[in-house]
Design a protein around this motif. Sequence first.
Motif, mmCIF file in Angstrom:
data_model
loop_
_atom_site.group_PDB
_atom_site.id
_atom_site.type_symbol
_atom_site.label_atom_id
_atom_site.label_comp_id
_atom_site.label_asym_id
_atom_site.label_seq_id
_atom_site.Cartn_x
_atom_site.Cartn_y
_atom_site.Cartn_z
ATOM 1 N N CYS A 1 0.832 -1.207 0.000
ATOM 2 C CA CYS A 1 0.000 0.000 0.000
ATOM 3 C C CYS A 1 0.870 1.262 0.000
ATOM 4 O O CYS A 1 0.555 2.244 -0.687
ATOM 5 C CB CYS A 1 -0.934 -0.007 1.206
ATOM 6 S SG CYS A 1 -2.206 -1.293 1.151
ATOM 7 N N ASP B 1 -4.405 3.265 1.206
ATOM 8 C CA ASP B 1 -4.269 3.016 2.636
ATOM 9 C C ASP B 1 -5.109 1.812 3.040
ATOM 10 O O ASP B 1 -6.281 1.712 2.646
ATOM 11 C CB ASP B 1 -4.733 4.231 3.438
ATOM 12 C CG ASP B 1 -3.810 5.422 3.246
ATOM 13 O OD1 ASP B 1 -2.613 5.189 2.997
ATOM 14 O OD2 ASP B 1 -4.291 6.566 3.350
ATOM 15 N N PRO B 2 -4.555 0.886 3.832
ATOM 16 C CA PRO B 2 -5.379 -0.223 4.337
ATOM 17 C C PRO B 2 -6.526 0.331 5.167
ATOM 18 O O PRO B 2 -6.358 1.329 5.875
ATOM 19 C CB PRO B 2 -4.397 -1.016 5.209
ATOM 20 C CG PRO B 2 -3.036 -0.608 4.753
ATOM 21 C CD PRO B 2 -3.172 0.811 4.302
ATOM 22 N N PRO B 3 -7.717 -0.277 5.107
ATOM 23 C CA PRO B 3 -8.850 0.229 5.890
ATOM 24 C C PRO B 3 -8.593 0.125 7.380
ATOM 25 O O PRO B 3 -7.873 -0.766 7.848
ATOM 26 C CB PRO B 3 -10.006 -0.688 5.453
ATOM 27 C CG PRO B 3 -9.349 -1.903 4.899
ATOM 28 C CD PRO B 3 -8.055 -1.456 4.296
ATOM 29 N N ALA B 4 -9.197 1.044 8.135
ATOM 30 C CA ALA B 4 -8.984 1.067 9.583
ATOM 31 C C ALA B 4 -9.507 -0.210 10.247
ATOM 32 O O ALA B 4 -8.984 -0.638 11.275
ATOM 33 C CB ALA B 4 -9.671 2.291 10.187
ATOM 34 N N ASP B 5 -10.557 -0.813 9.664
ATOM 35 C CA ASP B 5 -11.148 -2.019 10.255
ATOM 36 C C ASP B 5 -10.622 -3.292 9.599
ATOM 37 O O ASP B 5 -11.322 -4.296 9.525
ATOM 38 C CB ASP B 5 -12.668 -1.967 10.147
ATOM 39 C CG ASP B 5 -13.152 -1.830 8.698
ATOM 40 O OD1 ASP B 5 -12.310 -1.571 7.816
ATOM 41 O OD2 ASP B 5 -14.366 -1.978 8.462
ATOM 42 N N PHE B 6 -9.394 -3.254 9.115
ATOM 43 C CA PHE B 6 -8.822 -4.417 8.455
ATOM 44 C C PHE B 6 -8.793 -5.586 9.430
ATOM 45 O O PHE B 6 -8.448 -5.421 10.603
ATOM 46 C CB PHE B 6 -7.410 -4.100 7.968
ATOM 47 C CG PHE B 6 -6.916 -5.026 6.892
ATOM 48 C CD1 PHE B 6 -7.382 -4.899 5.593
ATOM 49 C CD2 PHE B 6 -6.003 -6.026 7.184
ATOM 50 C CE1 PHE B 6 -6.937 -5.757 4.601
ATOM 51 C CE2 PHE B 6 -5.557 -6.878 6.196
ATOM 52 C CZ PHE B 6 -6.027 -6.755 4.899
ATOM 53 N N ALA C 1 -9.364 -10.893 2.455
ATOM 54 C CA ALA C 1 -9.284 -9.451 2.226
ATOM 55 C C ALA C 1 -8.060 -9.088 1.393
ATOM 56 O O ALA C 1 -8.135 -8.286 0.455
ATOM 57 C CB ALA C 1 -9.267 -8.708 3.563
ATOM 58 N N ALA D 1 -7.685 -7.622 -2.522
ATOM 59 C CA ALA D 1 -7.076 -6.304 -2.720
ATOM 60 C C ALA D 1 -5.876 -6.323 -3.659
ATOM 61 O O ALA D 1 -5.588 -5.317 -4.312
ATOM 62 C CB ALA D 1 -6.660 -5.731 -1.365
ATOM 63 N N GLN E 1 -12.438 1.748 -9.248
ATOM 64 C CA GLN E 1 -13.565 0.955 -8.751
ATOM 65 C C GLN E 1 -14.446 0.602 -9.925
ATOM 66 O O GLN E 1 -15.138 1.440 -10.479
ATOM 67 C CB GLN E 1 -14.363 1.771 -7.714
ATOM 68 C CG GLN E 1 -15.564 1.027 -7.173
ATOM 69 C CD GLN E 1 -15.157 -0.189 -6.354
ATOM 70 O OE1 GLN E 1 -14.166 -0.171 -5.661
ATOM 71 N NE2 GLN E 1 -15.937 -1.251 -6.443
#
Length: 225
Positions: free
Chosen positions: A141, A152-157, A167, A171, A220
Motif C-alpha cells: 500500500c 491506505d489499508p482500511p482502519a477495520d482491516f 481481504a 485487494a 472501482q
Amino acid sequence: MLHRLPLFPLGSVLFPGLPLPLHIFEQRYRRLVSDLLDAPSDTPRHFGVVGIELGHEVGERSAQRLFEVGCTAEIRTSRLRGDGRYDLVVEGGRRFRIDELLPPDDSFPYLRASTTPLPDEDGPGAGEQVDVVARLFGRYCERLTGIGIPADPPADFPTAPLPVSYAVSAAIIVNPDEKQGLLEADHAAARLERAAALLRRENRVLASLPTLPAGQFLRQEINLN
C-alpha cells in the motif's frame, strides 16, 4: 451435501466476506435476479459467482469453460431500472465446487449447477503467516501511494487468518488466474503463503517504477454481465 445454485459467470473473482457491485443487463441474468427477489422472504437470495476460464462475460461465445471453484453471492442491495436492468451489491458468502453443470431450459434460462460447499479452515501456521502478510501488504500500500495511487489499508482491516487471507487476496492487483488460485487454496495458511509470494513480487515491481498514471490500478469497476 449437494446444493443446486444458479450461476453467474464473471471475468473476476468474488471472495467470501467481500462486496462486489454488479450491473445486470442480459435477459437471462435479469431473470435470475428476478427469480431470487421474487422468492419467499425466508429463502436465501444467493447465487454462485464463478470465474470464466475460457470465453467472455457477454456475447454468443460467453463462458465456454468455467473454473470449478466459485463463491456464493448474497444480494445485499438491489435497484431495478426502468428498462429492466438491475444494479446490485452482493457480498461473498461461501466457496463451493461445481459437481455438475445444469444447462439452461425453459424454466431456468440461466446456467445452474449442483455444487458442494468447501470448508474454510485456518490451516497449520496460519497465525504466523498473518504477520508476514500484514507487513508485506502494508509495504504494498505504501508503494502504491508513493507512485500516486492512494491505497491506505482500511482502519477495520481484519486480524484473524481466514478473513485476512480473503481481504488481501481481493485487494492485490494481479491477473484473474492468480486470483482464482488464491480462492482455490485449501485453507487460510496456504492462501496467505500464496498472497505473500505475490506481494513480494508486486513490491519488487512497484519499487522499480518511478511513476504510474494515477488510478491506473485502483479504479472501482462495476462488473457487467
